[in-house]
Design a protein around this motif. Structure first.
Motif, PDB file in Angstrom:
ATOM      1  N   PRO A 323       1.501   7.631  -7.018  1.00 43.67           N
ATOM      2  CA  PRO A 323       2.347   6.649  -6.618  1.00 43.67           C
ATOM      3  C   PRO A 323       1.616   5.262  -6.272  1.00 43.67           C
ATOM      4  O   PRO A 323       0.290   5.300  -6.101  1.00 43.67           O
ATOM      5  CB  PRO A 323       2.653   7.274  -5.255  1.00 43.67           C
ATOM      6  CG  PRO A 323       2.049   8.247  -5.016  1.00 43.67           C
ATOM      7  CD  PRO A 323       1.390   8.775  -6.431  1.00 43.67           C
ATOM      8  N   VAL A 324       2.114   4.241  -5.867  1.00 39.08           N
ATOM      9  CA  VAL A 324       1.687   3.046  -5.385  1.00 39.08           C
ATOM     10  C   VAL A 324       2.229   2.783  -3.906  1.00 39.08           C
ATOM     11  O   VAL A 324       3.271   2.728  -3.728  1.00 39.08           O
ATOM     12  CB  VAL A 324       2.093   1.876  -6.191  1.00 39.08           C
ATOM     13  CG1 VAL A 324       1.400   0.432  -5.925  1.00 39.08           C
ATOM     14  CG2 VAL A 324       1.759   2.041  -7.755  1.00 39.08           C
ATOM     15  N   ILE A 325       1.163   2.999  -3.160  1.00 36.64           N
ATOM     16  CA  ILE A 325       1.091   2.736  -1.770  1.00 36.64           C
ATOM     17  C   ILE A 325       0.413   1.791  -1.159  1.00 36.64           C
ATOM     18  O   ILE A 325      -0.838   2.025  -1.142  1.00 36.64           O
ATOM     19  CB  ILE A 325       1.177   4.115  -1.064  1.00 36.64           C
ATOM     20  CG1 ILE A 325       1.883   5.273  -1.608  1.00 36.64           C
ATOM     21  CG2 ILE A 325       1.750   3.990   0.573  1.00 36.64           C
ATOM     22  CD1 ILE A 325       1.796   6.572  -1.131  1.00 36.64           C
ATOM     23  N   ASP A 357       0.911   2.780   8.898  1.00 36.34           N
ATOM     24  CA  ASP A 357      -0.206   2.547   9.531  1.00 36.34           C
ATOM     25  C   ASP A 357      -1.065   1.208   8.727  1.00 36.34           C
ATOM     26  O   ASP A 357      -1.863   0.515   9.550  1.00 36.34           O
ATOM     27  CB  ASP A 357      -1.356   3.516   9.296  1.00 36.34           C
ATOM     28  CG  ASP A 357      -0.679   4.941  10.361  1.00 36.34           C
ATOM     29  OD1 ASP A 357      -0.080   4.646  11.268  1.00 36.34           O
ATOM     30  OD2 ASP A 357      -1.406   6.048   9.678  1.00 36.34           O
ATOM     31  N   GLN A 358      -0.948   0.977   7.511  1.00 39.88           N
ATOM     32  CA  GLN A 358      -1.520   0.063   6.966  1.00 39.88           C
ATOM     33  C   GLN A 358      -0.650  -1.410   7.356  1.00 39.88           C
ATOM     34  O   GLN A 358      -1.614  -2.424   7.474  1.00 39.88           O
ATOM     35  CB  GLN A 358      -1.068  -0.022   5.206  1.00 39.88           C
ATOM     36  CG  GLN A 358      -1.947   0.909   4.580  1.00 39.88           C
ATOM     37  CD  GLN A 358      -1.815   1.166   3.037  1.00 39.88           C
ATOM     38  OE1 GLN A 358      -0.722   1.108   2.709  1.00 39.88           O
ATOM     39  NE2 GLN A 358      -2.809   1.447   2.375  1.00 39.88           N
ATOM     40  N   ASP A 364      -6.246   1.330   5.018  1.00 39.06           N
ATOM     41  CA  ASP A 364      -6.363   2.739   5.382  1.00 39.06           C
ATOM     42  C   ASP A 364      -7.475   3.289   4.131  1.00 39.06           C
ATOM     43  O   ASP A 364      -6.912   3.462   3.096  1.00 39.06           O
ATOM     44  CB  ASP A 364      -5.157   3.593   5.329  1.00 39.06           C
ATOM     45  CG  ASP A 364      -5.395   4.916   5.692  1.00 39.06           C
ATOM     46  OD1 ASP A 364      -6.346   5.257   5.724  1.00 39.06           O
ATOM     47  OD2 ASP A 364      -4.517   5.725   5.867  1.00 39.06           O
ATOM     48  N   PRO A 365      -8.763   3.715   4.497  1.00 39.17           N
ATOM     49  CA  PRO A 365      -9.742   4.034   3.611  1.00 39.17           C
ATOM     50  C   PRO A 365      -9.198   5.334   2.834  1.00 39.17           C
ATOM     51  O   PRO A 365      -9.411   5.490   1.810  1.00 39.17           O
ATOM     52  CB  PRO A 365     -11.073   4.392   4.207  1.00 39.17           C
ATOM     53  CG  PRO A 365     -10.788   3.491   5.643  1.00 39.17           C
ATOM     54  CD  PRO A 365      -9.571   3.478   6.053  1.00 39.17           C
ATOM     55  N   ARG A 371      -3.970   2.558  -4.032  1.00 37.18           N
ATOM     56  CA  ARG A 371      -3.732   0.942  -4.106  1.00 37.18           C
ATOM     57  C   ARG A 371      -3.385   0.582  -5.574  1.00 37.18           C
ATOM     58  O   ARG A 371      -3.470   1.153  -6.775  1.00 37.18           O
ATOM     59  CB  ARG A 371      -5.351   0.419  -3.970  1.00 37.18           C
ATOM     60  CG  ARG A 371      -5.703   0.408  -2.747  1.00 37.18           C
ATOM     61  CD  ARG A 371      -7.246   0.090  -2.314  1.00 37.18           C
ATOM     62  NE  ARG A 371      -7.501  -1.233  -3.050  1.00 37.18           N
ATOM     63  CZ  ARG A 371      -7.584  -2.268  -2.399  1.00 37.18           C
ATOM     64  NH1 ARG A 371      -7.424  -1.924  -1.068  1.00 37.18           N
ATOM     65  NH2 ARG A 371      -7.838  -3.371  -2.527  1.00 37.18           N
ATOM     66  N   LEU A 372      -2.614  -0.641  -5.533  1.00 37.76           N
ATOM     67  CA  LEU A 372      -2.193  -1.254  -6.541  1.00 37.76           C
ATOM     68  C   LEU A 372      -3.330  -1.529  -7.685  1.00 37.76           C
ATOM     69  O   LEU A 372      -3.203  -1.496  -8.616  1.00 37.76           O
ATOM     70  CB  LEU A 372      -1.003  -2.260  -6.493  1.00 37.76           C
ATOM     71  CG  LEU A 372      -0.567  -3.052  -7.677  1.00 37.76           C
ATOM     72  CD1 LEU A 372       0.126  -2.296  -8.240  1.00 37.76           C
ATOM     73  CD2 LEU A 372       0.088  -4.462  -6.983  1.00 37.76           C
TER      74      LEU A 372
END
Length: 385
Positions: A323-325, A357-358, A364-365, A371-372
């Motif tokens: 997924p892309v988040i 949280d982002q 958020d590491p 990541r996209l």
């Protein structure tokens, strides 16, 4: 943008933190992919890695959610039909048995409860399962939820925390300013926002294009058969070992593996198919025949059971199967929560926690793998999937 289960979970998570949240969807709530799924909450089909860790985090949240919603929703609101039924993965060939046992070994090393079960135990778990099997693994953590009810419950909780839900509102374009996205234009006027979250499932690519960016999310079609109600039950989610390969395949042609389970209403759901053919909504006899044939290999008694209906839906497919988040590095103000393919129900709660949280606290590491601009997705960002 998007009132499916991922959008609903994000809306609730942000509204609980005091954010002013508006959810828009061109259709009704839970009217897309969330309405076309089986409600799977699985770890059994995920290889060790980023998606499995996300699933494990999400399952922990699903175990808490009923108590949380009991406090957030009015008395009498329908339950989620959350069943801690477990999953049983079955191999019917020697090659399949070797692959299943190796896969389960790797998952156990990653913290998954995957128990090999012998013939006597299998007969106890599923008396009607075919005797022609070579291996079986029980996944105690697998669960199921009624996806439409769960989506409605999350949206209702978001409303209780002040969110607005506006079905029938379609996003038509971006509102740009301050070097980024500051809102969206819709069929019901302009909406300004500090953060615009794209959670439109398989339609995310098309919506992203309207906002001026390329997002490699494409629809992947799935079909499910539903039997008439019956006294005989399949006690677990039972699927053949080929299912994991079908989930991970990027092939566009038809992929069919057997997934069989009973519902709380007494019907049996029979899946699972995967095929990339755009937004073609036809339910085809060739797919139904393949689903039925595969199911009979696991449960021969189904030969005498009537099929009541069939339904289908589209999963949001991403080329690297993750997924892309998170934020869009090309367009500040735009955030993504999409591309979960067939795992969106199960991954929705952890996705919402990460995005919350982002948005509120920055990078958020632990979410870097979604990541996209990750290396496995970068080659696809200049063109549609």
């Amino acid at each position: 943008m998007g009132a499916g289960i991922v959008g609903a979970a994000i809306a609730r998570a942000l509204a609980r933190e005091g954010c002013a949240v508006t959810v828009v969807d061109r259709g009704p709530a839970a009217g897309g992919t969330s309405a076309g799924g089986e409600g799977n909450l699985l770890v059994s089909d995920k290889e060790p890695g980023a998606e499995l860790r996300l699933a494990q985090r999400s399952l922990a949240s699903w175990l808490r959610i009923e108590d949380e919603l009991r406090d957030e929703l009015p008395e009498g609101f329908p339950g989620l039909e959350l069943e801690r039924k477990g999953g049983l993965v079955v191999a019917t060939t020697e090659a399949g048995a070797a692959a299943l046992e190796g896969f389960a070994d790797a998952q156990r090393a990653a913290g998954v409860r995957a128990e090999p079960v012998d013939d006597a135990r299998v007969r106890e778990l599923e008396p009607d399962l075919t005797p022609h099997r070579t291996a079986a693994v029980l996944y105690l953590e697998d669960m199921q939820v009624q996806p439409v009810i769960a989506t409605e419950a999350l949206l209702a909780a978001a409303r209780r925390h002040g969110a607005l839900v506006r079905p029938g509102v379609e996003v038509t374009g971006p509102v740009l300013g301050r070097g980024g996205l500051v809102g969206v234009d819709t069929t019901d006027g302009v909406l300004l926002a500090d953060a615009v979250v794209l959670a439109a499932g398989p339609w995310s690519g098309a919506v992203a294009e309207r906002l001026g960016v390329v997002l490699p999310v494409a629809p992947r079609r799935g079909t499910v058969l539903v039997t008439s109600r019956m006294p005989r039950r399949v006690g677990h989610k039972v699927y053949d070992a080929d299912y994991v390969g079908a989930v991970g395949s990027g092939a566009a042609d038809l992929q069919v593996s057997s997934v069989v389970e009973s519902t709380a209403a007494g019907t049996v759901l029979i899946g699972s198919s995967r095929e990339r053919r755009g937004f073609d909504e036809r339910i085809e006899a060739r797919v139904l025949a393949a689903l039925a044939a595969k199911a009979l290999l696991l449960f021969p008694f189904l030969a005498d059971v009537q099929v009541m209906r069939a339904y289908g839906g589209f999963r949001p497919f991403v080329p690297d199967h993750l997924p892309v988040i998170g934020p869009d590095h090309r367009l500040p103000g735009l955030w993504h929560a999409t591309g979960h393919e067939g795992a969106g129900i199960g991954l929705s709660l952890a996705t919402a926690e990460i995005l919350r949280d982002q948005v509120l606290h920055g990078e958020d590491p632990s979410a870097a793998e979604f990541r996209l601009d990750r290396p496995t997705l970068l080659p696809h960002l200049g063109r549609a999937a």
